[in-house]
Design a protein around this motif. Structure first.
Motif, PDB file in Angstrom:
ATOM      1  N   PRO A 115      57.595   1.207  10.691  1.00  0.00           N
ATOM      2  CA  PRO A 115      56.399   0.955  11.210  1.00  0.00           C
ATOM      3  C   PRO A 115      57.017  -0.132  12.905  1.00  0.00           C
ATOM      4  O   PRO A 115      58.316  -0.452  12.833  1.00  0.00           O
ATOM      5  CB  PRO A 115      55.992  -0.395  10.552  1.00  0.00           C
ATOM      6  CG  PRO A 115      57.302  -0.960   9.800  1.00  0.00           C
ATOM      7  CD  PRO A 115      58.248   0.776   9.990  1.00  0.00           C
ATOM      8  N   ASP A 116      56.318  -0.456  13.944  1.00  0.00           N
ATOM      9  CA  ASP A 116      56.658  -1.528  14.619  1.00  0.00           C
ATOM     10  C   ASP A 116      55.536  -2.967  14.123  1.00  0.00           C
ATOM     11  O   ASP A 116      54.597  -3.151  14.449  1.00  0.00           O
ATOM     12  CB  ASP A 116      56.712  -1.252  16.378  1.00  0.00           C
ATOM     13  CG  ASP A 116      56.042  -2.425  17.489  1.00  0.00           C
ATOM     14  OD1 ASP A 116      57.089  -3.400  16.381  1.00  0.00           O
ATOM     15  OD2 ASP A 116      55.910  -2.725  18.499  1.00  0.00           O
ATOM     16  N   LEU A 117      57.091  -3.471  13.270  1.00  0.00           N
ATOM     17  CA  LEU A 117      56.182  -4.908  12.923  1.00  0.00           C
ATOM     18  C   LEU A 117      56.189  -5.859  13.603  1.00  0.00           C
ATOM     19  O   LEU A 117      55.704  -7.320  12.439  1.00  0.00           O
ATOM     20  CB  LEU A 117      56.977  -5.009  11.826  1.00  0.00           C
ATOM     21  CG  LEU A 117      56.786  -4.101  10.301  1.00  0.00           C
ATOM     22  CD1 LEU A 117      57.379  -4.547   8.580  1.00  0.00           C
ATOM     23  CD2 LEU A 117      54.947  -4.060  10.352  1.00  0.00           C
ATOM     24  N   SER A 118      56.463  -6.219  14.776  1.00  0.00           N
ATOM     25  CA  SER A 118      56.932  -6.990  15.480  1.00  0.00           C
ATOM     26  C   SER A 118      55.029  -8.260  15.412  1.00  0.00           C
ATOM     27  O   SER A 118      54.146  -7.398  15.625  1.00  0.00           O
ATOM     28  CB  SER A 118      57.174  -6.865  17.388  1.00  0.00           C
ATOM     29  OG  SER A 118      57.016  -8.066  17.707  1.00  0.00           O
ATOM     30  N   ALA A 119      55.287  -9.186  15.202  1.00  0.00           N
ATOM     31  CA  ALA A 119      54.048 -10.302  15.096  1.00  0.00           C
ATOM     32  C   ALA A 119      53.947 -11.163  16.075  1.00  0.00           C
ATOM     33  O   ALA A 119      53.470 -11.793  16.288  1.00  0.00           O
ATOM     34  CB  ALA A 119      53.861 -10.563  13.662  1.00  0.00           C
ATOM     35  N   ALA A 120      54.937 -10.764  16.890  1.00  0.00           N
ATOM     36  CA  ALA A 120      55.192 -12.077  17.895  1.00  0.00           C
ATOM     37  C   ALA A 120      55.136 -11.591  19.507  1.00  0.00           C
ATOM     38  O   ALA A 120      55.228 -10.728  19.513  1.00  0.00           O
ATOM     39  CB  ALA A 120      56.824 -12.584  17.584  1.00  0.00           C
ATOM     40  N   PRO A 121      54.751 -12.698  20.442  1.00  0.00           N
ATOM     41  CA  PRO A 121      54.949 -11.818  22.103  1.00  0.00           C
ATOM     42  C   PRO A 121      56.100 -10.633  22.131  1.00  0.00           C
ATOM     43  O   PRO A 121      57.283 -11.311  21.689  1.00  0.00           O
ATOM     44  CB  PRO A 121      55.541 -12.887  22.673  1.00  0.00           C
ATOM     45  CG  PRO A 121      55.420 -14.672  21.803  1.00  0.00           C
ATOM     46  CD  PRO A 121      55.229 -13.900  20.494  1.00  0.00           C
ATOM     47  N   LEU A 161      52.999  -6.699   8.287  1.00  0.00           N
ATOM     48  CA  LEU A 161      52.463  -5.650   6.441  1.00  0.00           C
ATOM     49  C   LEU A 161      51.170  -5.010   6.373  1.00  0.00           C
ATOM     50  O   LEU A 161      51.476  -3.703   5.882  1.00  0.00           O
ATOM     51  CB  LEU A 161      53.007  -6.322   5.839  1.00  0.00           C
ATOM     52  CG  LEU A 161      54.652  -7.100   5.946  1.00  0.00           C
ATOM     53  CD1 LEU A 161      54.764  -7.353   4.207  1.00  0.00           C
ATOM     54  CD2 LEU A 161      55.588  -6.085   5.940  1.00  0.00           C
ATOM     55  N   LEU A 162      49.813  -5.599   6.729  1.00  0.00           N
ATOM     56  CA  LEU A 162      49.123  -4.476   6.523  1.00  0.00           C
ATOM     57  C   LEU A 162      48.589  -3.791   7.008  1.00  0.00           C
ATOM     58  O   LEU A 162      48.326  -3.017   6.865  1.00  0.00           O
ATOM     59  CB  LEU A 162      47.809  -5.933   6.018  1.00  0.00           C
ATOM     60  CG  LEU A 162      46.086  -5.573   5.359  1.00  0.00           C
ATOM     61  CD1 LEU A 162      46.557  -5.356   4.354  1.00  0.00           C
ATOM     62  CD2 LEU A 162      45.799  -7.170   5.927  1.00  0.00           C
ATOM     63  N   ASN A 163      48.949  -4.018   8.350  1.00  0.00           N
ATOM     64  CA  ASN A 163      48.084  -2.932   9.501  1.00  0.00           C
ATOM     65  C   ASN A 163      49.077  -1.819   9.092  1.00  0.00           C
ATOM     66  O   ASN A 163      48.979  -0.975   9.069  1.00  0.00           O
ATOM     67  CB  ASN A 163      48.898  -3.544  11.033  1.00  0.00           C
ATOM     68  CG  ASN A 163      47.871  -4.644  11.204  1.00  0.00           C
ATOM     69  OD1 ASN A 163      46.947  -4.543  10.532  1.00  0.00           O
ATOM     70  ND2 ASN A 163      48.117  -5.653  11.826  1.00  0.00           N
ATOM     71  N   PHE A 164      50.656  -1.888   8.378  1.00  0.00           N
ATOM     72  CA  PHE A 164      51.666  -0.874   8.221  1.00  0.00           C
ATOM     73  C   PHE A 164      51.320  -0.388   6.481  1.00  0.00           C
ATOM     74  O   PHE A 164      50.851   1.282   6.929  1.00  0.00           O
ATOM     75  CB  PHE A 164      52.925  -1.267   8.318  1.00  0.00           C
ATOM     76  CG  PHE A 164      54.044  -0.303   7.783  1.00  0.00           C
ATOM     77  CD1 PHE A 164      54.381   1.083   7.917  1.00  0.00           C
ATOM     78  CD2 PHE A 164      54.540  -0.633   5.778  1.00  0.00           C
ATOM     79  CE1 PHE A 164      55.211   1.904   7.834  1.00  0.00           C
ATOM     80  CE2 PHE A 164      55.435   0.408   5.538  1.00  0.00           C
ATOM     81  CZ  PHE A 164      55.860   0.945   6.590  1.00  0.00           C
ATOM     82  N   ARG A 174      54.753 -16.307   8.873  1.00  0.00           N
ATOM     83  CA  ARG A 174      54.358 -16.035   7.304  1.00  0.00           C
ATOM     84  C   ARG A 174      53.108 -15.393   7.755  1.00  0.00           C
ATOM     85  O   ARG A 174      52.736 -14.410   7.718  1.00  0.00           O
ATOM     86  CB  ARG A 174      54.165 -16.989   6.598  1.00  0.00           C
ATOM     87  CG  ARG A 174      54.290 -16.494   4.838  1.00  0.00           C
ATOM     88  CD  ARG A 174      53.746 -17.533   4.483  1.00  0.00           C
ATOM     89  NE  ARG A 174      52.567 -18.666   4.328  1.00  0.00           N
ATOM     90  CZ  ARG A 174      52.927 -19.775   3.226  1.00  0.00           C
ATOM     91  NH1 ARG A 174      53.837 -19.767   2.718  1.00  0.00           N
ATOM     92  NH2 ARG A 174      51.983 -20.825   4.053  1.00  0.00           N
ATOM     93  N   ASN A 175      52.015 -15.965   8.526  1.00  0.00           N
ATOM     94  CA  ASN A 175      50.790 -14.844   8.939  1.00  0.00           C
ATOM     95  C   ASN A 175      50.732 -13.889   9.027  1.00  0.00           C
ATOM     96  O   ASN A 175      50.496 -13.072   8.817  1.00  0.00           O
ATOM     97  CB  ASN A 175      49.742 -16.022   8.984  1.00  0.00           C
ATOM     98  CG  ASN A 175      48.869 -17.215   8.072  1.00  0.00           C
ATOM     99  OD1 ASN A 175      49.464 -16.679   6.941  1.00  0.00           O
ATOM    100  ND2 ASN A 175      48.605 -18.164   8.926  1.00  0.00           N
ATOM    101  N   ASN A 176      51.716 -13.950  10.453  1.00  0.00           N
ATOM    102  CA  ASN A 176      51.836 -12.546  11.224  1.00  0.00           C
ATOM    103  C   ASN A 176      51.896 -11.710  10.447  1.00  0.00           C
ATOM    104  O   ASN A 176      52.081 -10.781  10.756  1.00  0.00           O
ATOM    105  CB  ASN A 176      52.361 -13.151  12.601  1.00  0.00           C
ATOM    106  CG  ASN A 176      52.000 -13.842  13.417  1.00  0.00           C
ATOM    107  OD1 ASN A 176      50.188 -13.678  13.209  1.00  0.00           O
ATOM    108  ND2 ASN A 176      52.236 -14.528  13.876  1.00  0.00           N
ATOM    109  N   ILE A 177      52.970 -11.654  10.002  1.00  0.00           N
ATOM    110  CA  ILE A 177      54.465 -10.846   9.197  1.00  0.00           C
ATOM    111  C   ILE A 177      53.754 -10.314   7.818  1.00  0.00           C
ATOM    112  O   ILE A 177      52.929  -9.041   7.672  1.00  0.00           O
ATOM    113  CB  ILE A 177      55.343 -11.357   8.002  1.00  0.00           C
ATOM    114  CG1 ILE A 177      56.481 -11.946   9.098  1.00  0.00           C
ATOM    115  CG2 ILE A 177      55.814 -10.576   7.279  1.00  0.00           C
ATOM    116  CD1 ILE A 177      57.523 -12.715   8.507  1.00  0.00           C
TER     117      ILE A 177
END
Length: 562
Positions: free
Chosen positions: A223-229, A549-552, A542-545
């Motif tokens: 996964p590309d788990l980057s939740a940030a800009p 993770l849910l998307n992955f 934490r919310n972004n992670i």
């Protein structure tokens, strides 16, 4: 924490967490795929953000004693890894620097403060620059689209959509995401003098990062788990961190109506204060060979056109910063008066002027714009005295503004570009004498009473001594000349001529401490602010992670197990 204890057993938690961190470090330092490295960094962030308050997270104690810092520094030195995972790396360092830093010795504070690896520090700065650049470029695109629309459509879109006050607003989410990088910027500026050298360095990564739009094109990339800009460069134009940061400030400073927006602007001003307090940073910004064109965005206002953004001519960075500060002063005279932000803004101005006076730098800047802005601020305070006086101590800010004028009056001959500039200063004081007269009268009323602001009002009147001396000295001479010339209204040139001829008989008083300021300290003034800021960033992370993770999980469930 409870879940970790349940899975590992309380007796084994220290051993198992240390083993887990050792495995993560091995993967980060080895030849692992970028996906595995991303998962390791996400796992560390999960451990850090497991509890709402970072200072209550005991797991961080185990991270602090691990050799993780050196590993993170190496990741910043590697261009491909930094482009893909730089945000997470910088975020981890920032969180750990802020762990119980007011309560005990923090090894990450020490390590960041003594870090002298130029490549790593430059990489740290590039992560910040790239993300802020992406935000600025996206804003520019949306702003250009609004400029091409109708006048009414432009007004409603710019004012209503650029900063949506609702928590779910896309623009506000992007600003909040960048707060983590602003905090990282602050920590580096505040703690590490070596970082100052990277501020004006041209920052362009040679190799292109993977496109975020193609991260799902191959199952091996999941996964590309980057939740940030994204932390990649979005422009091929040479730039640096200061250029990008000034433009970013001009955007976020438009929103001070919400608490979140005000906190972001406050953090920007604290960064600017730290920068302008550093001698080397000032020398960089005043260097005429480091000239840049910077687009500064300006708040739409009724008295000026919508297309009022200002792209500066190629000029030293300090001129751009002064333009930014002047714009803030002029555009935030509102009912919801941002008193603290104005105090921080004038503090930055004072630091700049003290440096120029000390080094005798004659900057080619239109100082009249600053004087006009300062006098306009005094006039606004006067006009809203009844309302503002019940909520804030208007005299503290008024003293700072008048002392700014006193600084030019007392020391202007040391740093103003020409003798004519000094004449123009006196002309502005004489022209706007009614504002100063009314400020004096207001302070006299308060100093004669028994209110809460009696001492500050008396101090304000004392700071007005030189300004009133100028007015009392030149106004009679101007009136006398008008009578002799049989004129009713003098021209600017005529007043300037009178000023030049009558300097010798003017008596002024040297006021104390105009060229001194209290050096910035984080505690005790801003400890609560940074604690709250860290906890907000922690919650957002934490919310972004969780979302990533849910998307992955949803994506992975669509692929059969082989």
């Amino acid at each position: 924490m409870d879940a970790i204890e349940f899975l590992t057993g309380f007796d084994n938690i220290m051993v198992k967490i240390q083993k887990l961190l050792s495995i993560c470090q091995t993967q980060l330092e080895g030849e692992s795929t970028e996906t595995v490295k991303g998962l390791c960094l996400k796992l560390i962030l999960i451990l850090i953000t497991g509890i709402q308050s970072i200072n209550q997270n005991i797991l961080i104690e185990y991270i602090m004693i691990s050799p993780l810092f050196d590993c993170l520094v190496k990741l910043l030195c590697d261009v491909p890894t930094r482009q893909r995972h730089g945000y997470e790396v910088v975020l981890i360092i920032t969180f750990l620097v802020n762990y119980r830093k007011y309560h005990a010795a923090n090894p990450y504070v020490v390590k960041l403060s003594i870090l002298d690896d130029e490549i790593a520090l430059n990489g740290y700065g590039q992560v910040i620059t790239s993300s802020l650049s992406e935000f600025c470029n996206q804003y520019n695109l949306e702003h250009a689209e609004n400029q091409n629309a109708s006048w009414f459509s432009s007004l409603t879109n710019i004012v209503g959509n650029m900063f949506i006050s609702e928590e779910g607003g896309v623009r506000m989410q992007q600003v909040r995401a960048n707060n983590a990088l602003l905090l990282a910027f602050y920590e580096a500026i505040h703690l590490n003098r070596n970082f100052i050298t990277t501020l004006a360095q041209t920052q362009t990564d040679a190799s292109s990062p993977p496109s975020p739009n193609n991260t799902l094109s191959n199952i091996q990339d999941i996964p590309d788990l980057s939740a940030a800009p994204a932390t990649f460069d979005v422009t091929t134009q040479p730039s640096n961190l200061l250029v990008t940061f000034f433009q970013y400030c001009s955007i976020v400073m438009q929103d001070t109506k919400t608490e979140a927006g005000t906190n972001t602007v406050k953090l920007c001003f604290l960064i600017l204060g730290c920068i302008t307090e550093d001698q080397y940073a000032n020398s960089l910004m005043h260097d005429v060979s480091l000239a840049f064109k910077v687009r500064l965005h300006r708040l739409p206002m009724r008295h000026r056109k919508l297309s009022s953004d200002k792209t500066t001519s190629s000029q030293p960075l300090i001129c751009t910063l002064l333009d930014l500060l002047v714009e803030f002063i002029l555009s935030h005279m509102m009912k919801k008066f941002p008193m603290e932000l104005y105090m921080l803004c004038t503090g930055v101005l004072q630091r700049i002027l003290c440096y120029q006076k000390k080094c005798r730098i004659r900057l080619n800047f239109v100082w009249k714009e600053l004087w006009t802005a300062l006098i306009s601020l005094l006039r606004f305070i006067l006009q809203n005295e009844n309302y503002l006086g019940k909520k804030i101590n208007i005299f503290v800010l008024s003293i700072k503004v008048v002392n700014m004028m006193n600084f030019f009056i007392t020391y202007g001959d040391n740093f103003l570009p020409t003798p004519g500039s000094y004449d123009e200063l006196y002309y502005e004081v004489i022209r706007m004498h009614q504002v100063f007269d009314n400020i004096y009268s207001m302070a006299l009323r308060y100093s004669s009473g028994d209110g809460d602001y009696k001492e500050d009002a008396l101090k304000l009147n004392n700071t007005l001594f030189n300004v009133r001396a100028i007015i009392k000295h030149f106004n009679p001479k101007i009136e006398q000349w008008l009578a002799s010339a049989n004129l009713s209204t003098p021209s600017e040139e005529q007043i300037l001529e009178i000023v030049k001829k009558n300097y010798d008989s003017l008596t002024l008083k040297l006021q104390d401490s105009l060229d001194h300021y209290e050096r910035y300290t984080e505690m005790p003034h801003y400890g609560t602010f940074f604690t709250n800021m860290v906890n907000i960033i922690l919650c957002d992370t934490r919310n972004n992670i969780n979302c990533s993770l849910l998307n992955f999980t949803n994506i992975a469930s669509e692929y059969p197990v082989i």
